[in-house]
Design an enzyme around this catalytic site. Sequence first.
Site, PDB file in Angstrom:
ATOM      1  N   ARG A  50       0.796  -1.241   0.058  1.00  0.00           N
ATOM      2  CA  ARG A  50      -0.071   0.033   0.045  1.00  0.00           C
ATOM      3  C   ARG A  50       0.786   1.389  -0.074  1.00  0.00           C
ATOM      4  O   ARG A  50       0.477   2.151   0.328  1.00  0.00           O
ATOM      5  CB  ARG A  50      -0.920  -0.004   1.361  1.00  0.00           C
ATOM      6  CG  ARG A  50      -1.739  -1.106   1.473  1.00  0.00           C
ATOM      7  CD  ARG A  50      -2.579  -1.114   2.592  1.00  0.00           C
ATOM      8  NE  ARG A  50      -3.212  -2.455   2.525  1.00  0.00           N
ATOM      9  CZ  ARG A  50      -4.213  -2.527   3.742  1.00  0.00           C
ATOM     10  NH1 ARG A  50      -4.303  -1.841   4.718  1.00  0.00           N
ATOM     11  NH2 ARG A  50      -5.095  -3.627   3.880  1.00  0.00           N
ATOM     12  N   ARG A  51       2.158   1.255  -0.665  1.00  0.00           N
ATOM     13  CA  ARG A  51       2.913   2.326  -0.582  1.00  0.00           C
ATOM     14  C   ARG A  51       3.990   1.943  -1.730  1.00  0.00           C
ATOM     15  O   ARG A  51       3.939   1.220  -2.185  1.00  0.00           O
ATOM     16  CB  ARG A  51       3.651   2.223   0.603  1.00  0.00           C
ATOM     17  CG  ARG A  51       4.459   1.165   1.011  1.00  0.00           C
ATOM     18  CD  ARG A  51       5.568   1.251   2.248  1.00  0.00           C
ATOM     19  NE  ARG A  51       6.549   2.242   1.714  1.00  0.00           N
ATOM     20  CZ  ARG A  51       7.495   1.874   0.802  1.00  0.00           C
ATOM     21  NH1 ARG A  51       7.626   0.821   0.335  1.00  0.00           N
ATOM     22  NH2 ARG A  51       8.364   2.900   0.395  1.00  0.00           N
TER      23      ARG A  51
ATOM     24  N   VAL B  30       3.572   2.366   6.664  1.00  0.00           N
ATOM     25  CA  VAL B  30       3.715   3.444   7.158  1.00  0.00           C
ATOM     26  C   VAL B  30       3.030   4.523   6.543  1.00  0.00           C
ATOM     27  O   VAL B  30       3.014   5.811   7.077  1.00  0.00           O
ATOM     28  CB  VAL B  30       5.334   3.886   7.227  1.00  0.00           C
ATOM     29  CG1 VAL B  30       6.026   2.803   8.118  1.00  0.00           C
ATOM     30  CG2 VAL B  30       6.058   3.935   5.931  1.00  0.00           C
ATOM     31  N   ASP B  31       2.679   4.525   5.260  1.00  0.00           N
ATOM     32  CA  ASP B  31       1.853   5.643   4.614  1.00  0.00           C
ATOM     33  C   ASP B  31       0.289   5.219   4.503  1.00  0.00           C
ATOM     34  O   ASP B  31      -0.218   5.952   3.843  1.00  0.00           O
ATOM     35  CB  ASP B  31       2.478   6.107   3.305  1.00  0.00           C
ATOM     36  CG  ASP B  31       2.247   5.012   2.371  1.00  0.00           C
ATOM     37  OD1 ASP B  31       2.166   3.653   2.648  1.00  0.00           O
ATOM     38  OD2 ASP B  31       2.674   5.195   1.167  1.00  0.00           O
ATOM     39  N   ASP B  32       0.094   4.098   5.216  1.00  0.00           N
ATOM     40  CA  ASP B  32      -1.373   3.735   5.263  1.00  0.00           C
ATOM     41  C   ASP B  32      -1.911   4.197   6.597  1.00  0.00           C
ATOM     42  O   ASP B  32      -2.725   3.347   7.187  1.00  0.00           O
ATOM     43  CB  ASP B  32      -1.580   1.970   5.349  1.00  0.00           C
ATOM     44  CG  ASP B  32      -1.696   1.699   3.766  1.00  0.00           C
ATOM     45  OD1 ASP B  32      -1.761   0.471   3.935  1.00  0.00           O
ATOM     46  OD2 ASP B  32      -1.930   2.559   3.086  1.00  0.00           O
TER      47      ASP B  32
END
Length: 740
Positions: A47-48, A609-611
């Site tokens: 997801r990143r 980490v960006d989710d």
Amino acid sequence: MPLTLRSLSRSVTLPRTTWSESVAGRSTVAAVGFPRFGRVASMAEGRRGDSGLNSLASIRANFAIKALDGPAGDAVAVSVEREDVVEASEAFRERALVSSRAQYEEMYKRSVEDPDGFWGDIASTFFWKKKFPVKDGKLHSENIDVRKGRVAVEWFKGGETNICYNALDRHVEAGLGDKVAFYWEGNDVGVDAKLTYKEVLERVCQLANYLRSQGVKKGDAVAIYMPMLAELPIAMLACARIGAVHSVVFAGFSAESLYQRILDCKPNIILTSSAVKRGAKIINLKDIVDDALVRASEGGHTVGTCLTFDNNLAIKREDTAWQEGRDIWWQDVVPSQEKKCEVEWVDAEDTLFLLYTSGSTGKPKGVLHTTGGYMVYAATTFKHAFNYHDDDVYWCTADCGWITGHSYLTYGPLLNGASMVVFEGVPNYPDAGRCWEIVDKYNVTIFYTAPTAIRSLMRSGDEPVKRHSRKSLRVLGSVGEPINPSAWKWYHEVVGDKRCPISDTWWQTETGGFMITPLPGAWGLKPGSATLPFFGVQPAVVDENAQEQHGECSGYLCVKAAWPGMMRTLQGDHDRYETTYFAPFKGFYFSGDGCRRDKDGYYWLTGRVDDVINVSGHRIGTAEVESALVSHPMCAEAAVVGFDHEVKGQGIYAFVTLLEDVEYSEELRKALINAVRSQIGAFAAPDVIHWAPGLPKTRSGKIMRRILRKIASNELDQVGDISTLADTSVVEQLINLRGK
């Protein structure tokens, strides 16, 4: 006997030893289950994108973590912890390879204090043409700290071996030639075959001889774009036998994606199939390959030979597009080759395979794995994480186009001499009972699949499961993404009849094998937790200043020492390798995940980490919201994205798929929102519930969140390319349901 439940707080004591303080949590990344339903990703493919890792500042901007005892607004939202622990029965523990926490701790302690001795002893059980040298007690070297120079890891260098020999010849020579290696189950019911170890070896040798006849030599790349025929793992093994580097591309990727990978590794030969049936749908793979080869030629690299398997169950030979001089029918040339092929002995650090992952820059990353360390690690993790015994029948639903298909469908099982199921089809064709029909047909004892597949099958209810016996099952596995507690419970209670431990594995394309996983029978399980690290793995929970945290905490999931199965570099781009994985937290390998260690010492995913969505200053993990939504009995699947909110900065937009025959209603919408409120808090309640008959997924099961973000933001003219989706009509359905 069923597994038993007991309260963790009453009966489990986790000692605060040095190693237990450093273990870490669980990721969304790994490889997958069924085509269409499984989810496969690497660190940057989940997801990143990799661009978010280029500086610590960008990470801090996306994911600020503080101690759990800090202000609620500063902490990452975490899933509700289950207080019950699922314990294996006494009968199961009697046959467990690791039967107690104490035994595990003793083995783990040696693996981190004396990694060379620990892994050296295991490596010595395999065949080495030239034994790996040990100097001053060391058989590996490592530097994972960018401050100390070039990142470099080597295991067993100087030793010469061959992974194909160890996976096949070794067993045949030991008298196991008549043992079934593959039970192949076709897409259509009643289409099947089986191959013994001797027969697989002969077919591998024939293909290897053909490749050599075409000039393929040690170190050359061979591209493979094939469906889940038995010929796919055979092709991988044939490349390994002659020292060639295989690059398998999932036969669901578009021509553009295939072209990019061809252009990067520059093979002179590609192996494919004329077509494949997935469910009721026929996909003309050769047409996709032809398109990709034209693009590659225009881009500067021409592939000289396209070896095509005639899959007449999907398409007639005469209906297959053909280019004379380049295209060759597999059946016309391979079966006539000799059934013996000389092995190419390779150094332990010679390249075994490239497996490409997507990054946000658009250029795929070629994750490079070498031979010796990967062989030892894949075999060992398979054996212990599944409590494998010689009489087991193992079924991994992954496609070989992903890392799970490499490590836990091909190499890991075969290195252990396992009998396994290779399945061409999808789990709900011709109906939702297909999986369990196959389990009964082959008396499968170990079943390994993805949470996405589990949730999809849950939608059809218990009846398709319960009409089949499943009495042969003794271990279940989960891979590819976090498994939410409600799906874990259904998997355990309905599929496993409360008697099968679940190995919920965390690992990545980049790690080569399991990193954090239960060992069935060794300790109790918490639904949703991957539990403790595998032997030799030294995870660390670190804060934004790269300081390792101890006790109950949240932080970034890193690893502080090398392990045998880890990738060595990115093909042709070592700088990107260092920048992506080692520069963000100096002195550590950075997984790209956040994790939480609970008060009892278990480890949990808190998301990529960006989710995270920044709602009124609260950092909310999308995975936590999704898990809370799916905990509602009427919800089958959910995907959460952020969208611009004029008051909160960002709002939470949830796409929700309901169980079959459940109708949309305002009451249900409110109930779903309340489920999130009760499990996480009011600050995490979705602003929008968007009814979704289905989610936009690739054929591998990966949810295309960029499409969901465009729909959530009402940027409907910017949805982009949807050609790689398993069902493109889903996008139109979602657009039509927007605001309803």
